[in-house]
Scaffold this motif. Structure first.
Motif, PDB file in Angstrom:
ATOM      1  N   LYS A 197       0.808  -1.226   0.000  1.00 52.78           N
ATOM      2  CA  LYS A 197       0.000   0.000   0.000  1.00 52.78           C
ATOM      3  C   LYS A 197       0.840   1.276   0.000  1.00 52.78           C
ATOM      4  O   LYS A 197       0.346   2.337  -0.388  1.00 52.78           O
ATOM      5  CB  LYS A 197      -0.944  -0.002   1.201  1.00 52.78           C
ATOM      6  CG  LYS A 197      -2.161  -0.893   1.022  1.00 52.78           C
ATOM      7  CD  LYS A 197      -3.101  -0.804   2.215  1.00 52.78           C
ATOM      8  CE  LYS A 197      -4.379  -1.589   1.961  1.00 52.78           C
ATOM      9  NZ  LYS A 197      -5.309  -1.531   3.120  1.00 52.78           N
ATOM     10  N   ASP A 200       4.915   3.100  -4.688  1.00 52.99           N
ATOM     11  CA  ASP A 200       4.531   3.937  -5.826  1.00 52.99           C
ATOM     12  C   ASP A 200       4.125   3.062  -7.007  1.00 52.99           C
ATOM     13  O   ASP A 200       3.161   3.353  -7.711  1.00 52.99           O
ATOM     14  CB  ASP A 200       5.702   4.830  -6.242  1.00 52.99           C
ATOM     15  CG  ASP A 200       6.063   5.843  -5.175  1.00 52.99           C
ATOM     16  OD1 ASP A 200       5.201   6.656  -4.805  1.00 52.99           O
ATOM     17  OD2 ASP A 200       7.206   5.798  -4.675  1.00 52.99           O
ATOM     18  N   ARG A 201       4.904   1.980  -7.193  1.00 52.79           N
ATOM     19  CA  ARG A 201       4.635   1.050  -8.287  1.00 52.79           C
ATOM     20  C   ARG A 201       4.719  -0.378  -7.760  1.00 52.79           C
ATOM     21  O   ARG A 201       5.440  -0.665  -6.806  1.00 52.79           O
ATOM     22  CB  ARG A 201       5.648   1.230  -9.433  1.00 52.79           C
ATOM     23  CG  ARG A 201       5.555   2.579 -10.139  1.00 52.79           C
ATOM     24  CD  ARG A 201       6.575   2.691 -11.270  1.00 52.79           C
ATOM     25  NE  ARG A 201       6.399   1.663 -12.291  1.00 52.79           N
ATOM     26  CZ  ARG A 201       5.488   1.728 -13.261  1.00 52.79           C
ATOM     27  NH1 ARG A 201       4.665   2.760 -13.328  1.00 52.79           N
ATOM     28  NH2 ARG A 201       5.398   0.763 -14.151  1.00 52.79           N
ATOM     29  N   ALA A 216       0.708   1.678  -8.198  1.00 57.24           N
ATOM     30  CA  ALA A 216       0.129   0.865  -7.129  1.00 57.24           C
ATOM     31  C   ALA A 216      -1.397   0.934  -7.124  1.00 57.24           C
ATOM     32  O   ALA A 216      -2.073  -0.081  -6.918  1.00 57.24           O
ATOM     33  CB  ALA A 216       0.679   1.307  -5.779  1.00 57.24           C
ATOM     34  N   GLU A 217      -1.938   2.100  -7.375  1.00 60.40           N
ATOM     35  CA  GLU A 217      -3.395   2.243  -7.335  1.00 60.40           C
ATOM     36  C   GLU A 217      -4.086   1.460  -8.456  1.00 60.40           C
ATOM     37  O   GLU A 217      -5.284   1.156  -8.370  1.00 60.40           O
ATOM     38  CB  GLU A 217      -3.809   3.718  -7.398  1.00 60.40           C
ATOM     39  CG  GLU A 217      -3.344   4.479  -8.623  1.00 60.40           C
ATOM     40  CD  GLU A 217      -2.016   5.206  -8.405  1.00 60.40           C
ATOM     41  OE1 GLU A 217      -1.788   6.219  -9.096  1.00 60.40           O
ATOM     42  OE2 GLU A 217      -1.241   4.756  -7.538  1.00 60.40           O
ATOM     43  N   GLN A 218      -3.329   1.109  -9.491  1.00 56.24           N
ATOM     44  CA  GLN A 218      -3.891   0.315 -10.575  1.00 56.24           C
ATOM     45  C   GLN A 218      -3.774  -1.183 -10.310  1.00 56.24           C
ATOM     46  O   GLN A 218      -4.673  -1.954 -10.630  1.00 56.24           O
ATOM     47  CB  GLN A 218      -3.171   0.643 -11.893  1.00 56.24           C
ATOM     48  CG  GLN A 218      -3.358   2.081 -12.357  1.00 56.24           C
ATOM     49  CD  GLN A 218      -2.518   2.398 -13.580  1.00 56.24           C
ATOM     50  OE1 GLN A 218      -1.476   1.788 -13.806  1.00 56.24           O
ATOM     51  NE2 GLN A 218      -2.982   3.356 -14.381  1.00 56.24           N
ATOM     52  N   PRO A 221      -5.658  -3.103  -6.270  1.00 57.19           N
ATOM     53  CA  PRO A 221      -7.036  -3.594  -6.135  1.00 57.19           C
ATOM     54  C   PRO A 221      -7.214  -5.010  -6.674  1.00 57.19           C
ATOM     55  O   PRO A 221      -7.921  -5.833  -6.075  1.00 57.19           O
ATOM     56  CB  PRO A 221      -7.853  -2.577  -6.933  1.00 57.19           C
ATOM     57  CG  PRO A 221      -7.048  -1.320  -6.862  1.00 57.19           C
ATOM     58  CD  PRO A 221      -5.622  -1.769  -6.932  1.00 57.19           C
TER      59      PRO A 221
END
Length: 238
Positions: A197, A200-201, A216-218, A221
């Protein structure tokens, strides 16, 4: 910036990594995750210079370091924290930290590094780095040596192993401070959600290949969505 281009590695007549491409931008935290046996730790050792690839190229700030060993890469600013830390006979924690810092280190500075990794400095600064220390204590001391070195890129192979809950939360703070305040590049090999979490990647390694990579946000999840499916063996690495 670190760049890996078409990295292939074999051992015992088995190909462990297949044409891996990877970029670690300056000042970013990159998390490498995926199923056990997928090649993550091997990739970390190749970045550090412990293993040499069969083919491909490794560039560090534009310089080809493919054939440099771990000592030569350390001089260029790359550091590595082992999954199973090394024990040293006849050397104290303070002496080890002083060596990591290049000889210029005060007791107060050593205590600060130990405190950052959740160790009571008074109890550990004069301890010997030997069998009297637990695996978790050695892990934290090794991370403290990485802090003392002030390197440009640090590679941590499962830094959470053997660390209690309080120290683990403290460790997350250490990584965030290194990346945000000191602008240090960090590569972490981990299955731990709380470490993923703060990345960055994220790069997902499966079967020796890059299965996914991106912000990371891609990526995160999808990884979290896989976790309940443990009976299938996918998304449940531990």
């Amino acid at each position: 910036m670190l760049e890996l281009k078409q990295i292939t590695f074999s051992a015992d007549q088995k190909t462990i990594l297949h044409n891996v491409d990877l970029v670690v931008p300056d000042g970013q935290l990159l998390a490498i995750t995926g199923p056990n046996g997928g090649g993550k730790s091997t990739l970390a050792r190749i970045i550090a210079g412990i293993e040499q690839p069969d083919s491909g190229q490794i560039l560090w700030n534009g310089q080809d370091i493919t054939n440099l060993n771990i000592t030569e890469r350390a001089k260029l600013g790359l550091g590595y924290a082992f999954q199973q830390p090394v024990r040293f006979k006849g050397i104290s924690v303070f002496e080890l930290l002083k060596l990591a810092a290049g000889g210029d280190l005060t007791i107060a500075q050593a205590c600060d590094y130990l405190s950052q990794v959740g160790l009571c400095a008074r109890e550990y600064v004069d301890r010997m780095v030997d069998g009297s220390l637990s695996g978790g204590e050695l892990k934290r001391i090794e991370i403290a040596t990485v802090l003392a070195r002030r390197i440009q890129l640090a590679v941590f192979d499962e830094p959470e192993a053997g660390i209690d809950l309080w120290s683990f939360q403290n460790l997350i703070q250490v990584f965030e401070d290194l990346q945000k305040k000191q602008q240090q590049s960090i590569v972490i090999i981990s299955h731990q959600e709380r470490l993923l979490k703060i990345a960055d990647r994220i790069v997902v390694i499966e079967g020796g290949r890059v299965a996914e990579q991106g912000a990371a946000e891609q990526i995160l999840p999808g990884l979290l969505h896989q976790k309940p499916c443990c009976k299938s063996g996918r998304g449940c690495e531990k």
